[in-house]
Each structure stands twice: as structure tokens, then as C-alpha cells.
Design a protein around this motif. Structure first.
Motif, short mmCIF file in Angstrom:
data_model
loop_
_atom_site.label_atom_id
_atom_site.label_comp_id
_atom_site.label_asym_id
_atom_site.label_seq_id
_atom_site.Cartn_x
_atom_site.Cartn_y
_atom_site.Cartn_z
N TRP A 59 0.84 -1.20 0.00
CA TRP A 59 0.00 0.00 0.00
C TRP A 59 0.88 1.25 0.00
CZ3 TRP A 59 -4.79 1.51 -0.96
CH2 TRP A 59 -5.81 0.56 -0.94
N VAL B 229 1.97 2.22 -3.53
CA VAL B 229 0.96 2.31 -4.58
C VAL B 229 1.13 3.63 -5.34
CG1 VAL B 229 -1.50 2.92 -4.72
CG2 VAL B 229 -0.80 0.78 -3.64
N PRO B 230 1.08 3.61 -6.67
CA PRO B 230 1.27 4.87 -7.39
C PRO B 230 0.13 5.85 -7.16
CG PRO B 230 0.56 3.14 -8.90
CD PRO B 230 0.84 2.47 -7.58
N ALA B 231 0.48 7.12 -7.01
CA ALA B 231 -0.54 8.17 -6.96
C ALA B 231 -0.97 8.48 -8.39
CB ALA B 231 0.03 9.41 -6.29
N LEU C 42 -7.38 -0.52 -6.28
CA LEU C 42 -6.49 0.23 -7.16
C LEU C 42 -7.22 0.59 -8.45
CD1 LEU C 42 -3.11 -1.76 -6.83
CD2 LEU C 42 -3.90 0.20 -5.51
N SER D 162 -5.01 11.73 -4.21
CA SER D 162 -4.44 11.18 -5.44
C SER D 162 -4.19 9.68 -5.34
CB SER D 162 -3.16 11.93 -5.80
OG SER D 162 -2.10 11.49 -4.99
N HIS D 163 -4.56 9.09 -4.20
CA HIS D 163 -4.41 7.65 -4.02
C HIS D 163 -5.78 7.00 -3.83
CE1 HIS D 163 -0.17 8.70 -3.09
NE2 HIS D 163 0.09 7.47 -3.48
#
Lengths: 497, 497
Positions: free
Chosen positions: A351, A354-356, A399, B84-85
Motif C-alpha cells: 500500500w 501504490v502509485p498516486a 487500485l 491522489s491515491h
């Protein structure tokens, strides 16, 4: 989730004829012990594609086993009496008692799936129906019921073939109901919502088993074996209600069922140097352009790599990053968790990375370590890796819901290629650091890893986050397939927005 | 579910001052053992009515305990980075480590509840959000996290009083946010959807604790004690992740918290003979007419009776049936389950007797035996009765969804009245069969039963199927209250259609 049920499994007559007598005897024996112990009931839910052998398998199980201890109920059009009660009443009245087996042919899943396929309910209603089914099954399991959920599957092509061949045969034409025909048209919807059902409701305490239904001998033997192994595990368990019974079936039947997913890959696929150079330049340019697309700024991108040791994960990743401005991506190397990481729930460290929105993150190994190395090496308990499939699906669903494009690669080589590469590494001074004792040890568990990979793909290759299996004996072929798959996924995401 | 949090609990200063030093020391000690063992993290979710002391309690817990081992996070307006997540990212990044405690003030529940109260999401979206929260909490618990969920409550009257008194006091006026004011208007919605959240998400592995927030000393002491008992139980447990820790809190704090629900009833209420005769005739006529109403034919009606021994269940039921054509109703006497019944999941025998459309079924005792006699007498395990609250709520929800009107009565008498009636039964030849050794034995466990009743009402009195507590020291009063409540419920159902 249906990948390994579309590769054309079959079993030859000789093998089948040799196996069946043992299977029948063992099933009868298990049934007798079930009756004698009378510790728990068995509930078998039969679902799947029309024409995949659901009815035939039930008929066969009845032949093989003692029919006095099995009751088959087809929940089709509800009776007046059933209609005047709450919907679950019809299932409750047929609930098997301890020591007995109930087969529900047509059940809560077929009802919700058909309602959705025919547009009678919305997607949210389907999701709520799945939640309700989960609460029911959780309770039944808590009460000790051993639940088997079978999904008999056919690929679209086989489904259509089957319908065509049945049509030509007047003796069998009664089998083709209007529903069949509709399904051949609505196959895609059926499979899409079926996958949602399987993804959400395949829990460690009551997992789904997907069985390819095209070959009668194969599907019969597999269904029988899954049932037998699950029964035996539950009968052998000391305690009462437990999730443990379902550990066994997942690991069982490797011999007949499982290895073939990786085995079905055509690893001889190659790319010559010239074609490679050209395609590499093209795909890298395409990637660079796609990542700069304004429409992608609303999304994160996540690519993850798993694969056999020495399958070329690192070099495939470098072909991605090589074309990119370092500010455009981030690479996460995943190794064994640190002490701090082990102090949190296991998904925590993933977590964190995780990419923004607007970010591109590449995972070199990932959360799938849980169901690969940690499973095979015993670093976590069966209960932990069994529930990890759901936890991973829930995680990836979050996601994707947040707009992240998730692309997952398994780089696959065969055992000989791995040996060559290991030897080459040992003999090349600047590559020697890449080969360790552990690599050789892992190699000894090749089959265990293959089974774990098959389970992983079966249980986590979803419509929203599918696995791409990459034939990686030829590195050039593999790198191009990786880049192209990634680009296609990005392009599809951009097109959707 | 909020009944026992609206009866005006309070604790006097002397008791409070005497209790607090012990509580603080014990909490500090538990915290230290938590840190030393470092076997699991603790997560405390704070929710409830605005003005019920949420913030003050957190402040106090921080004073009482070692603040270095607690981290409080207020999840209010999300940051740019959080936005943004994926939504859960903000919670994951604050996840406490083993040995530590995280307090989430504002969390997934407050978010979904406020979204629903303000009409930003539909009811189905709320239901899906609850399912997602359940999957998250299930996973956290499987990973060993000990979760406490506190709902601080105020009745509407107290809420309004509180807002009024704060308005008059300029020193405190900063406390009244626009949201507060909105809540005083939207209190009903807040409580209605809050109840749905509690009903669905109060699971044995992570139950909700509702705390009446009007009296500062009471709410502080209760919150501290629940936390302490839960911590101690989890620290004492041999194994790792388990649902067992939460057995203790449910049974704890009887002394301060629990008995008062039944204690709060005004058992002196009476009806004189004349008024009784008149009202009985009126209500019986009303019932007979309602049950013949065409609009009720689409519905089933289910009335169930639980109560102290000798509280008058049987005679109350006879006042219902006495007025009716025998074809209009069916009575189900519930006793210990037979061997056949024990061979099925425990709710099976009640599903069997669920009324169909157009039927009226009266249960003399019911599925609530699971959380009353079976709990108190140890006929089922704590795990079994703890999960039964959910199973019952799910069951009743299915009945109500199918149109069944569910009316639940607890007939309550005090200990002296019971003694009188027991003696009377012993001394009256034709009543002697009604009194057994078992009745006397049950009487010895009076307090255990009272606690079980309070838990039962707290956890299963829902908007869709509320409990009616009937003051039954005076049989005439009780019978009329039962009949009138039933008639009102039927009338409301008829009016709705």
C-alpha cells in the motif's frame, strides 16, 4: 480466472479407465465415513457454462457414489409455496443433515447471475447479492457445512462448437434450450459477471473450483478427485468446523489438472535480432508518448513482474525504463519483509508504494510473493496464503476503482533454459553475483512453484487486473511482449477516458 | 440498537473518583504488556453522534495512557496526496504496528455515513461500502489487529438540549460546527443509517460498542473499561489472531453499564380490571379485523415471545389467539432442539416455520434461545453465541425484505414477582406442572440472564425488527401492551402498502 480452463484439457480413455475404479471405491469409502462420523454435512454447488457437463457430472457422481446419501435439488422455477416465502427458504428446506450430501444444481449464484445477464438486476444488486451469499456461506461454514463450489467452464469457441455439433445431431437436440442459445450470444456477459461472482465469493472457507468441461473424461475425473480430496481432508481433520479442509483440494490434482497451464505455453516463440530492434524502438517510443498523454495524468500506472528465477525480469524492466525520463517512473524492488514491515498487516508495505495519480510504479516482484515463495517455502501458513488470494483481489480492485492501470506479468521459462542461464551466470564473472545457493534450492522445487503459479493465475487473473503469461525462453520475444502488452493496456485506458 | 444508550446512564463523582486511579493504572499496565509482547496492533474506531463526547474521550484516553504508544489520527478533509491515491490509502499509511495503538477519529464509517446522510451516495452504495469495510476488517483481524469500534450516542432530546445549552454559553460556542447543526436536523437520518452500519458491521471479530455519551463520567469510565477488558483478554489469549478477545468485553462492565436496561423499566405500571376488559375487547376486535385486511395477504406476520420464567408469555399469547379463528394463526412452541434438528445448521428449524405470505405465526420462545439460555447455560460456545447476533439480524432482515412483519416481545418481571408466581404455582394444584427444578435453577442465574437480555436488545433491536420490552409485573398491563403493539405494527404495515 478461466485461463487454465480454456486450454483444452483432456484425458485419454486408458488413463480414465484405470483411474475410475479407484476413485469410485475411495469416494464410497469417504461417503461411508462421512455417514458414520456424522460430524458435518456436505453441500455441493454446481454452476457454470451451459453445455459444460454440469448435469452429466451430477449424474455420474450419483452413479459413482451411494445415491441414498446424496440428494440432488434443481432449483429452477420456484413453486408457489417457495414464492410465498423469503427467497432463501427454498434452499434452507433442502439443507443436508450431518453425514449427508446435498447437490444444489441451480442455486443462489445461478439465480443472481442469470438475473444480471438478462438485465433484470443492476450491477450493484449483483454485488449486494454476492455479499448476502457470502454471509450465508460464512454462517454455514461456521456451522460446520463443507461447501464445494464447482464452475464448469467452456471457452467461447468450444461453447459455439458444442452448440453447432448438438444442432446437427437430432438425438441430442433436446439439450439445446432457448437459454443455451441465449448464452451463446450472451456468453461474454455470462463470463464477465461470472468472474465477478467468483472473484468476490471464492473465499478460503468456500473456494470455487473451475473445471474445464469440454472433455467428459477430464471433467469427471477432476470433479471426482476434488470432491474426494476435500472430503478426505475434512474427515481427517481433528476439529470441527475449520477452513483447513479446503487446503487440500487446492494442492491436489496437480498430476491431472494443474501443471498444464504453464505447460500450455509455446516457449519456442522467438524474435530475430532485426525484428527485435525495430519493434523495441517502436514500442519504447509508443510508451514514452503514452506516458505523457494528458489523459493518463488522472490515473496511476502499476506494472508488476513475477517469474521464474533467471527468466529475465530485470532486463525486461530495463527495456521499459530505458526509454523513459527517470522522473516518469519509480521502481520498487521487493525482497523479504523487514522487521518493521512484519509489524504491520502484510499488505501494508505494498500500500505504501501504490502509485498516486500521474505516477508509474514498476514492482520487481510484488505482493504475489505471498502465494509463491511464502507458500512454497512455508514462510506463511496455509490459512494465510489461502486467504491472500481474496486479499489481493480486494486490494487490486481498490487500485482499479481509483483509476490505476494494473498490468501483471509472469515471465515463464522451462527448466532447461533456467539451467543454461544459471550456468552462464556462474561462468561469467560480472554475472556471478546474480546466482546464489537459494536459486539452486528454489530450482529443486520447480513443480511446487509451477503449481503455485497455476493457482495464482486461476485465482487472481481477473477481468480488471489480468495476468499476462510471457513466454521468456527467448529474451527478445519476452521483452517485446511485455512492452506491447503494457502499451496496449495504457492505450485502452486512455481510450476509455 | 441504541435503546440502552438512551436511558440516561450516569455515574456519580465519588464512584468515578474511586474508579479512575485503578483504571488508569490497569490501562498503563496493559499498554506496557502490549508493547512488550508486541504480538498485535490495536485499532480504535471512534464514531457516533456529534456532541456525545468523542473528542473528549480521546483526549482523556491520551491523558490516562502512555501517549507515546498511541497515535490519534483525525481523518477529516483528505490532503492532496491522499486524494491522489485509492481511498483506503490514507488509513493504511496510519496503520499501527504490533505493540502500538492507533485511534482513528473519523474513519471509513464516518465517511460513508456522512455521504449517505447528505445524500451524496445511495443506500445501495452505503451497503456496498459496508461490505468493503467488512472485507477490510476481516483481513485486519486475520492479520491479528485487535479492533474496537465505539459509537458514542445521544438521544435526540439530549442532542437538542446539548446544542441549546452550548449556544447559550459563549465559551463553548466554538464547539458547534455547521455540521452539528445539520445533525440536529438530520439526527434521524444519521441514526437510521448508523443503525444499518452497526447491524451489518458488528461482527464477532470486531463488534460495535454503543456508549451513551450524555454523562461525561459514565462514558469515560465505560470506554476505559471496555478497552481495558478487551486488551487484557487479547493479551491473555495464548494464540495469535483470534475472535476470542472480544468475548470478554461483551460480558464485562455489567456492574456499571448493562443491567440498567431492564432496570430502567417502570414495572409498577398497572391496569385496573375495568379498563383492562374494555381495552382487551377493543384490541382483540382490532386484531381480528387487521388480520382479515386484504392488504395483509401479501405479507406474513411473525410475533415472537421471550421473557423471564413466569412472566406470562403463555397467557399473553392466549389473549392474541383467543380472539382469532384457529385457521388464522399457528403457534410454534420452541424447546431444546431434537437430534434431527441438531444435525442441521442451527437456524434451520426456525426457517422451517417461517410464515408464508398471508400466514400469522406466533413463536413461544424462538431463535433467541441461542443468545439467552444457550449462552447462559453454556449449551453453545462463546464463538457461537457471539456470531449468532449477526446471524439473527441477517435472518430477520431476509424476513422483512420478503414482507414479513416481525414483532418481538420481551416480557419482563422483577425477581420478587417471579418468586411470588413460582410459590403460587407450587401451591396451586392445576398449575404445579408449570414449575420445575429448572425454573428454580434458572432463577439463580437471574443476573446472567439480565445481562444476556441487555446484550440481545443492544445487538438485535433493529429499525426493521425492534424489540418491545413489556413491563409484565401486572399481567393485565402486559397483555394490553402486547396486543396494542402488535396491532400498531400491523396497522403501520397495512398503511405502508
Amino acid at each position: 480466472m478461466f485461463e487454465s480452463a480454456e486450454i483444452g484439457h483432456s484425458i485419454d480413455k486408458a488413463t480414465y479407465d484405470a483411474e475410475v475404479p479407484f476413485l469410485r471405491e475411495a469416494l464410497l469409502d469417504a461417503q461411508n465415513r462421512l455417514r458414520e462420523q456424522a460430524r458435518f454435512p456436505v453441500l455441493i454447488l454446481i454452476n457454470g457454462i451451459e453445455g459444460a457437463g454440469k448435469g452429466e457430472t451430477i449424474k455420474l457422481l450419483n452413479e459413482w457414489m451411494d445415491p441414498r446419501l446424496i440428494r440432488v435439488d434443481s432449483f429452477d422455477v420456484p413453486s408457489d409455496e417457495e414464492l410465498s416465502h423469503p427467497p432463501a427458504w427454498r434452499y434452507w428446506r433442502r439443507m443436508p443433515a450431518k453425514g449427508q450430501t446435498g447437490i444444489f444444481f441451480g442455486n443462489w449464484y445461478s439465480k443472481m447471475l442469470e438475473d444480471r445477464v438478462h438485465g433484470r438486476i443492476r450491477k450493484v444488486d449483483l454485488e449486494l447479492a454476492i455479499s448476502r451469499a457470502q454471509r450465508l456461506e460464512r454462517m454455514l461454514c461456521d456451522e460446520g457445512v463443507l461447501i464445494f463450489k464447482f464452475w464448469f467452464h467452456l471457452s467461447k469457441e468450444r461453447m459455439l462448437q458444442r452448440l453447432a455439433s448438438l444442432k446437427d445431431d437430432p438425438l441430442h437436440s433436446w439439450r439445446i434450450s432457448p437459454l443455451d442459445w441465449q448464452q451463446s450470444k450472451t456468453y461474454d456477459r455470462f463470463v464477465r459477471y461470472g468472474e465477478l461472482i467468483l472473484r468476490r465469493s471464492s473465499r478460503n472457507f468456500a473456494p470455487w473450483y473451475v473445471i474445464e468441461g469440454a472433455d467428459e473424461r477430464y471433467r469427471s475425473l477432476i470433479a471426482g478427485r476434488l470432491l474426494l480430496d476435500g472430503l478426505n481432508a475434512a474427515l481427517a481433520a481433528q476439529s470441527g468446523p475449520t477452513v483447513a479442509p479446503h487446503t487440500a483440494p487446492v494442492e491436489a490434482d496437480m498430476s491431472l489438472n494443474r501443471i498444464s497451464l504453464l505447460g500450455s505455453l509455446d516457449l519456442s516463440q522467438k524474435l530475430d535480432k532485426e525484428a527485435y530492434k525495430q519493434q523495441l524502438a517502436d514500442e519504447q517510443a509508443r510508451l514514452s508518448q503514452l506516458l505523457r498523454d494528458r489523459r493518463l495524468r488522472k490515473r496511476g500506472v502499476l506494472a508488476l513482474f513475477e517469474g521464474h528465477d533467471a527468466a529475465g525480469k530485470g532486463s525486461a524492466i530495463r527495456r521499459i525504463t530505458g526509454a523513459l525520463d527517470p522522473r516518469l517512473y519509480r521502481t520498487v524492488q521487493v525482497a523479504a519483509p523487514s522487521e518493521d514491515e512484519r509489524a504491520k498487516p502484510w499488505l501494508w508495505r505494498f500500500w505504501r508504494d501504490v502509485p498516486a495519480r500521474g505516477q508509474f510504479t514498476i514492482f520487481d516482484r510484488s505482493w504475489y510473493g505471498r502465494v509463491l515463495v511464502e507458500r512454497v517455502e512455508g514462510f506463511c501458513t496455509p490459512d494465510e496464503w489461502l486467504r491472500a488470494y481474496n486479499e489481493i483481489n480486494d486490494f487490486e480492485e481498490q487500485l482499479v476503482d481509483a483509476g490505476v492501470v494494473v498490468v501483471k506479468f509472469w515471465l515463464s521459462i522451462d527448466k532447461e533454459t533456467q539451467l543454461e542461464r544459471f550456468r552462464e551466470r556462474e561462468n561469467t564473472p560480472h554475472k556471478r553475483f546474480k546466482i546464489t545457493e537459494e536459486d539452486w534450492r528454489n530450482r529443486e522445487k520447480w513443480d511446487d512453484y509451477s503449481n503455485a503459479v497455476t493457482d495464482m493465475v486461476d485465482r487472481t487473473s481477473t477481468e480488471i487486473a489480468p495476468w499476462t503469461l510471457v513466454e521468456a525462453n527467448d529474451k527478445r520475444f519476452a521483452r517485446i511482449k511485455v512492452l506491447r502488452t503494457l502499451n496496449d493496456a495504457l492505450e485502452a485506458a486512455v481510450a476509455k477516458d
